[in-house]
Design a protein around this motif. Structure first.
Motif, PDB file in Angstrom:
ATOM      1  N   THR A  25       0.836  -1.207   0.000  1.00  0.00           N
ATOM      2  CA  THR A  25       0.000   0.000   0.000  1.00  0.00           C
ATOM      3  C   THR A  25       0.869   1.255   0.000  1.00  0.00           C
ATOM      4  OG1 THR A  25      -1.748  -1.180   1.174  1.00  0.00           O
ATOM      5  CG2 THR A  25      -1.847   1.224   1.236  1.00  0.00           C
ATOM      6  N   GLU A  26       1.894   1.265   0.861  1.00  0.00           N
ATOM      7  CA  GLU A  26       2.780   2.435   0.931  1.00  0.00           C
ATOM      8  C   GLU A  26       3.578   2.617  -0.360  1.00  0.00           C
ATOM      9  OE1 GLU A  26       5.049   1.785   4.501  1.00  0.00           O
ATOM     10  OE2 GLU A  26       3.438   2.560   5.774  1.00  0.00           O
ATOM     11  N   LEU A  27       4.025   1.511  -0.930  1.00  0.00           N
ATOM     12  CA  LEU A  27       4.781   1.582  -2.180  1.00  0.00           C
ATOM     13  C   LEU A  27       3.893   2.103  -3.312  1.00  0.00           C
ATOM     14  CD1 LEU A  27       7.429   1.117  -3.633  1.00  0.00           C
ATOM     15  CD2 LEU A  27       6.887  -1.311  -3.772  1.00  0.00           C
ATOM     16  N   LYS A  28       2.658   1.620  -3.379  1.00  0.00           N
ATOM     17  CA  LYS A  28       1.737   2.093  -4.415  1.00  0.00           C
ATOM     18  C   LYS A  28       1.413   3.580  -4.221  1.00  0.00           C
ATOM     19  CE  LYS A  28      -1.542  -0.734  -5.869  1.00  0.00           C
ATOM     20  NZ  LYS A  28      -2.638  -1.714  -5.881  1.00  0.00           N
ATOM     21  N   ASP A  29       1.316   4.014  -2.956  1.00  0.00           N
ATOM     22  CA  ASP A  29       1.069   5.435  -2.671  1.00  0.00           C
ATOM     23  C   ASP A  29       2.213   6.307  -3.197  1.00  0.00           C
ATOM     24  OD1 ASP A  29      -1.329   4.815  -1.444  1.00  0.00           O
ATOM     25  OD2 ASP A  29      -0.571   5.044   0.611  1.00  0.00           O
ATOM     26  N   VAL A  30       3.450   5.860  -2.989  1.00  0.00           N
ATOM     27  CA  VAL A  30       4.620   6.608  -3.484  1.00  0.00           C
ATOM     28  C   VAL A  30       4.601   6.642  -5.008  1.00  0.00           C
ATOM     29  CG1 VAL A  30       7.142   6.685  -3.605  1.00  0.00           C
ATOM     30  CG2 VAL A  30       6.037   6.092  -1.467  1.00  0.00           C
ATOM     31  N   LEU A  31       4.287   5.517  -5.637  1.00  0.00           N
ATOM     32  CA  LEU A  31       4.225   5.479  -7.101  1.00  0.00           C
ATOM     33  C   LEU A  31       3.183   6.467  -7.621  1.00  0.00           C
ATOM     34  CD1 LEU A  31       4.567   1.631  -7.680  1.00  0.00           C
ATOM     35  CD2 LEU A  31       6.287   3.389  -8.166  1.00  0.00           C
ATOM     36  N   THR A  32       2.063   6.562  -6.922  1.00  0.00           N
ATOM     37  CA  THR A  32       1.017   7.506  -7.305  1.00  0.00           C
ATOM     38  C   THR A  32       1.526   8.940  -7.161  1.00  0.00           C
ATOM     39  OG1 THR A  32      -0.716   5.944  -6.688  1.00  0.00           O
ATOM     40  CG2 THR A  32      -1.357   8.260  -6.824  1.00  0.00           C
ATOM     41  N   LYS A  33       2.230   9.218  -6.057  1.00  0.00           N
ATOM     42  CA  LYS A  33       2.813  10.560  -5.852  1.00  0.00           C
ATOM     43  C   LYS A  33       3.801  10.897  -6.965  1.00  0.00           C
ATOM     44  CE  LYS A  33       3.314  10.397  -0.947  1.00  0.00           C
ATOM     45  NZ  LYS A  33       4.254  10.613   0.163  1.00  0.00           N
ATOM     46  N   ILE A  34       4.578   9.901  -7.372  1.00  0.00           N
ATOM     47  CA  ILE A  34       5.562  10.098  -8.441  1.00  0.00           C
ATOM     48  C   ILE A  34       4.842  10.329  -9.769  1.00  0.00           C
ATOM     49  CG2 ILE A  34       7.345   8.907  -9.812  1.00  0.00           C
ATOM     50  CD1 ILE A  34       8.263   7.584  -7.148  1.00  0.00           C
ATOM     51  N   GLY A  35       3.649   9.750  -9.882  1.00  0.00           N
ATOM     52  CA  GLY A  35       2.858   9.933 -11.092  1.00  0.00           C
ATOM     53  C   GLY A  35       3.068   8.823 -12.108  1.00  0.00           C
ATOM     54  N   THR A  36       3.314   7.610 -11.618  1.00  0.00           N
ATOM     55  CA  THR A  36       3.512   6.483 -12.531  1.00  0.00           C
ATOM     56  C   THR A  36       2.628   5.309 -12.130  1.00  0.00           C
ATOM     57  OG1 THR A  36       5.124   5.007 -13.546  1.00  0.00           O
ATOM     58  CG2 THR A  36       5.467   5.504 -11.227  1.00  0.00           C
ATOM     59  N   SER A  37       2.239   4.540 -13.127  1.00  0.00           N
ATOM     60  CA  SER A  37       1.478   3.321 -12.857  1.00  0.00           C
ATOM     61  C   SER A  37       2.379   2.085 -12.968  1.00  0.00           C
ATOM     62  CB  SER A  37       0.295   3.204 -13.818  1.00  0.00           C
ATOM     63  OG  SER A  37       0.785   3.149 -15.144  1.00  0.00           O
ATOM     64  N   VAL A  38       3.680   2.310 -13.211  1.00  0.00           N
ATOM     65  CA  VAL A  38       4.641   1.210 -13.329  1.00  0.00           C
ATOM     66  C   VAL A  38       4.583   0.344 -12.075  1.00  0.00           C
ATOM     67  CG1 VAL A  38       7.114   0.650 -13.401  1.00  0.00           C
ATOM     68  CG2 VAL A  38       6.216   2.460 -14.848  1.00  0.00           C
ATOM     69  N   GLY A  39       4.385  -0.952 -12.286  1.00  0.00           N
ATOM     70  CA  GLY A  39       4.413  -1.897 -11.169  1.00  0.00           C
ATOM     71  C   GLY A  39       3.154  -1.995 -10.337  1.00  0.00           C
ATOM     72  N   GLN A  40       2.214  -1.092 -10.526  1.00  0.00           N
ATOM     73  CA  GLN A  40       1.008  -1.088  -9.683  1.00  0.00           C
ATOM     74  C   GLN A  40       0.236  -2.408  -9.779  1.00  0.00           C
ATOM     75  OE1 GLN A  40      -0.422   1.535  -7.718  1.00  0.00           O
ATOM     76  NE2 GLN A  40       0.617   3.365  -8.390  1.00  0.00           N
ATOM     77  N   GLN A  41      -0.011  -2.868 -10.996  1.00  0.00           N
ATOM     78  CA  GLN A  41      -0.769  -4.112 -11.179  1.00  0.00           C
ATOM     79  C   GLN A  41       0.002  -5.301 -10.620  1.00  0.00           C
ATOM     80  OE1 GLN A  41      -4.060  -4.428 -12.243  1.00  0.00           O
ATOM     81  NE2 GLN A  41      -3.683  -6.426 -11.334  1.00  0.00           N
ATOM     82  N   GLU A  42       1.310  -5.320 -10.843  1.00  0.00           N
ATOM     83  CA  GLU A  42       2.136  -6.428 -10.338  1.00  0.00           C
ATOM     84  C   GLU A  42       2.098  -6.480  -8.816  1.00  0.00           C
ATOM     85  OE1 GLU A  42       3.159  -5.707 -14.445  1.00  0.00           O
ATOM     86  OE2 GLU A  42       3.084  -4.313 -12.772  1.00  0.00           O
TER      87      GLU A  42
END
Length: 114
Positions: free
Chosen positions: A25-42
């Motif tokens: 959850t925290e990692l996906k939150d950071v990815l969202t802040k960065i503005g990327t969907s890379v890795g989200q589904q995985e």
């Protein structure tokens, strides 16, 4: 020698699942802040298979090129913002530690940890 000793059971304890849930959850939150969907589904797939306690699927989803492969893999993500980069690396390390706690033994995962 038992041929199954290399494939020890993964530890899908409540504590490990809760920790993995938090790190994903925290990692996906950071990815969202960065503005990327890379890795989200995985990441979603990894967590879902852990919650189902499906060892075979879990290993399949964890050990993907999208997460731990070469160029373009999630572990290589660079966002250009020092604070976000530091946060990403911290959260990615937590995710890796959780995978190791559950029982994933893979040199690549240890290699990519900062």
């Amino acid at each position: 020698m038992n041929i199954f000793t290399r494939n020890k059971e993964l530890n899908f304890s409540v504590e490990n699942i809760e920790s993995l849930t938090k790190s994903v959850t925290e990692l996906k939150d950071v990815l969202t802040k960065i503005g990327t969907s890379v890795g989200q589904q995985e990441l979603t797939n990894v967590l879902a298979s852990a919650m189902k306690k499906n060892s075979k699927l879990f290993k399949k989803y964890v050990l993907t090129n999208e997460l731990f492969g070469g160029a373009g893999a999630l572990w290589e993500l660079y966002c250009g913002n020092e604070n976000l980069q530091s946060e990403f690396q911290n959260k990615f390390n937590n995710f890796c530690r959780d995978l190791i706690k559950i029982g994933i033994k893979n040199r690549r995962i240890k290699q990519v940890m900062w």
